[in-house]
Design a protein around this motif. Sequence first.
Motif, PDB file in Angstrom:
ATOM      1  N   PHE A   1       0.803  -1.221  -0.039  1.00 32.24           N
ATOM      2  CA  PHE A   1       0.069   0.005  -0.047  1.00 32.24           C
ATOM      3  C   PHE A   1       0.790   1.387   0.133  1.00 32.24           C
ATOM      4  O   PHE A   1       0.485   2.290  -0.587  1.00 32.24           O
ATOM      5  N   ARG A   2       2.137   1.026   0.618  1.00 31.94           N
ATOM      6  CA  ARG A   2       3.003   2.462   0.716  1.00 31.94           C
ATOM      7  C   ARG A   2       4.282   1.798   0.380  1.00 31.94           C
ATOM      8  O   ARG A   2       4.886   0.886   0.803  1.00 31.94           O
ATOM      9  N   VAL A   3       5.223   2.835  -0.573  1.00 33.83           N
ATOM     10  CA  VAL A   3       6.228   2.202  -0.910  1.00 33.83           C
ATOM     11  C   VAL A   3       7.178   3.395  -0.935  1.00 33.83           C
ATOM     12  O   VAL A   3       6.826   4.653  -1.005  1.00 33.83           O
ATOM     13  N   ARG A   4       8.625   3.234  -0.911  1.00 34.16           N
ATOM     14  CA  ARG A   4       9.473   4.471  -1.048  1.00 34.16           C
ATOM     15  C   ARG A   4       9.421   5.128  -2.588  1.00 34.16           C
ATOM     16  O   ARG A   4       9.417   4.341  -3.601  1.00 34.16           O
ATOM     17  N   ASP A   5       9.426   6.430  -2.340  1.00 36.99           N
ATOM     18  CA  ASP A   5       9.538   7.086  -3.752  1.00 36.99           C
ATOM     19  C   ASP A   5      10.875   7.513  -4.069  1.00 36.99           C
ATOM     20  O   ASP A   5      11.510   8.266  -3.362  1.00 36.99           O
ATOM     21  N   THR A   6      11.737   6.369  -4.854  1.00 38.79           N
ATOM     22  CA  THR A   6      12.872   6.486  -4.982  1.00 38.79           C
ATOM     23  C   THR A   6      13.443   7.784  -6.159  1.00 38.79           C
ATOM     24  O   THR A   6      14.563   8.354  -6.182  1.00 38.79           O
TER      25      THR A   6
ATOM     26  N   ARG B   1      11.075   9.526   0.616  1.00 40.67           N
ATOM     27  CA  ARG B   1       9.765   9.340   1.171  1.00 40.67           C
ATOM     28  C   ARG B   1       8.839   8.509   0.734  1.00 40.67           C
ATOM     29  O   ARG B   1       9.038   7.810  -0.281  1.00 40.67           O
ATOM     30  N   GLY B   2       7.856   8.049   1.453  1.00 42.33           N
ATOM     31  CA  GLY B   2       6.533   7.150   1.047  1.00 42.33           C
ATOM     32  C   GLY B   2       5.677   7.773   0.063  1.00 42.33           C
ATOM     33  O   GLY B   2       5.219   9.125  -0.120  1.00 42.33           O
TER      34      GLY B   2
END
Length: 633
Positions: free
Chosen positions: A469-474, A480-481
């Motif tokens: 549902f939530r991942v890292r924003d690379t 941040r997620g």
Amino acid sequence: MRIKFTLRPSHFLLFSVVFWTFAGKIDPVIAQSGDWRNIKNGRIIPDKSYSDQPYIVKTDDGAWLCVMTTGSGHEGATGQHIISQRSFDQGITWEEIIEIEPSDGPEASYAVLLKATSGRVFVFYNHNTDNLREVKGDDPPYKDGIVKRVDSQGYYVFKYSDDNGQSWSKQRYTIPVREFEIDRKNPYKGDIRFFWNVGKAFSHEGSAFVPLTKVGGFGNGFFTSNEGVLLKSDNLFDVADPADANWNTLPDGDIGLRTPENGGPIAAEHSYSILSDGSFFVVYRSLDGHPVYSYSRDQGRTWDKPQYMRFADGRLMKNPRAANFAWKCENGKFLYWFHNHGGRFIREHPNPGSIGYNDRNPVWMAGGVEVDGKDGKVIQWSQPEILLYDDDPLVRMSYPDLMEEGGNYFITETQKDIARVHQIDNAFLERLWGQFEEPIPVRDGLLINWSGKGKSLPQKLPAPAVPNFRVRDTNTADYRGKSTNAGFTIELGFLLYEVKEGQVLADTRDASGKGWWVGVSDKNNLTFQMNDGQTEVGWSSDPGTIQPNTQHQVSILIDGGPNIFAFVTDGQLNDGGAHRQFGWGRFSPYFKSPEGSKTLLLGSRIKGELSYVSFFDRALMVSEVLASQRCKE
């Protein structure tokens, strides 16, 4: 022609992600970059800060003409006035704002539009013509009983445009409104009238009809009582000089549209639709926790006794003190905007006048179709779907309008700060209306379709893949997620010999407790929980939805767009009923993933039978769940 965008700095981050197509469905780019239901993916309508009632008509030159109440301050502040603007690309760009009334004049507010067959466009609105700076109210909450907000009194007026909204008549015309009992009971005994309007004007059989909400006074919750009337002109479209138009205030008698017997004093924001047999349908808000509706078979002169709205299956609908609008579409079907919570928990609250304004996020939509009633056509309403939401549950949205063009559907809304246009996925609406048709089995996203016929319990299956549902924003410097807007759906068919807490129907938890599971709760209902190792979230079906020795079908929707849980039990979307204000629940936007054990354990601790288990790697629509359950009966 000069194009001007009046976007504030906070708008620019939102504008760049919006890409649409006009081929009848949402562009795949939007599906990848965000959920079309998230209001931040809409197209911004320019304003001056405060924005209210962004209503639209299509003019004869093909423009969308939008009228709005705006100002540099908050709602009701000095300087509030009405503006118009035009768009030729469904709200992507807008021509320069036209001030229908100036910002330095008396308050001009709450405008609605009506287009005649001749092409002339009328705009109707409140106007504080006498420039009163205060009116009498209750003490408390107003100090010494003086109300400084003066945008809901004065005169109901209109102007017109003969050039498709590029300019407006200099003259302002006042509509004579007949005095009712509610007016005579106000502090001025009717010499000063309190009123406003949010309902769209409409025409029928050559006559113009303009809604108005009469107000009895100001106090806790601002308005303390109100009721609805219709202003009818049988010759507005025919006279050369609008000052010569005749006006009649409906209904007959001395009392407007109110709540049902023993209902509360708030009956406001009436929304009208015309049925195929010429009947008028109206729906409006109350403090009773339910929306109110009525039918007129004589063009508004008289109305059936008002009733609380119901779904086609007979259950009461819920709505707080919020606008709930219905529209008739070009295909003859209907759409209904409301908020799907309330009931006695608003009506019985110690302060319903204020608490009822809360929780206008998300917006739910029901579909309607005409059927034959005892006295004429009536509308039967589908079970609802989430239409729009904001990531922040405290953000409120309201005062929508519906537009159709080229087979596509668009809706406007405002949070009183930013107004937007949203294209609705056509497939979404077709499924909504499709609840009244023969069901079609749902296959898209189906990962598990297990039948328990002839099989003993427990059973072990490979656990289905669950989403993050939530991942890292690379792509960000701080990693941040970000939300993936993912979801999933669990469907269960079962019979329990006894409904006792602790029984587990489906379980993917590992030794650390990570995973998801479905069990029996202590209120004759099911509970769903999921754990990501740091956070555990869950929701339950409405109390009393599970009975012993009864075959049940339960579907659990986990929607990572608005971060909402919903249960559908035996063909009914849970709305809390008389047990709770909300039938649907929220989970943390920071929840990561319910990935647990590699094994899905079925029926490990139940006294009963499992007839089927299905798992989808997406959050199904309620309409899809209803079809799926019907196909498995």
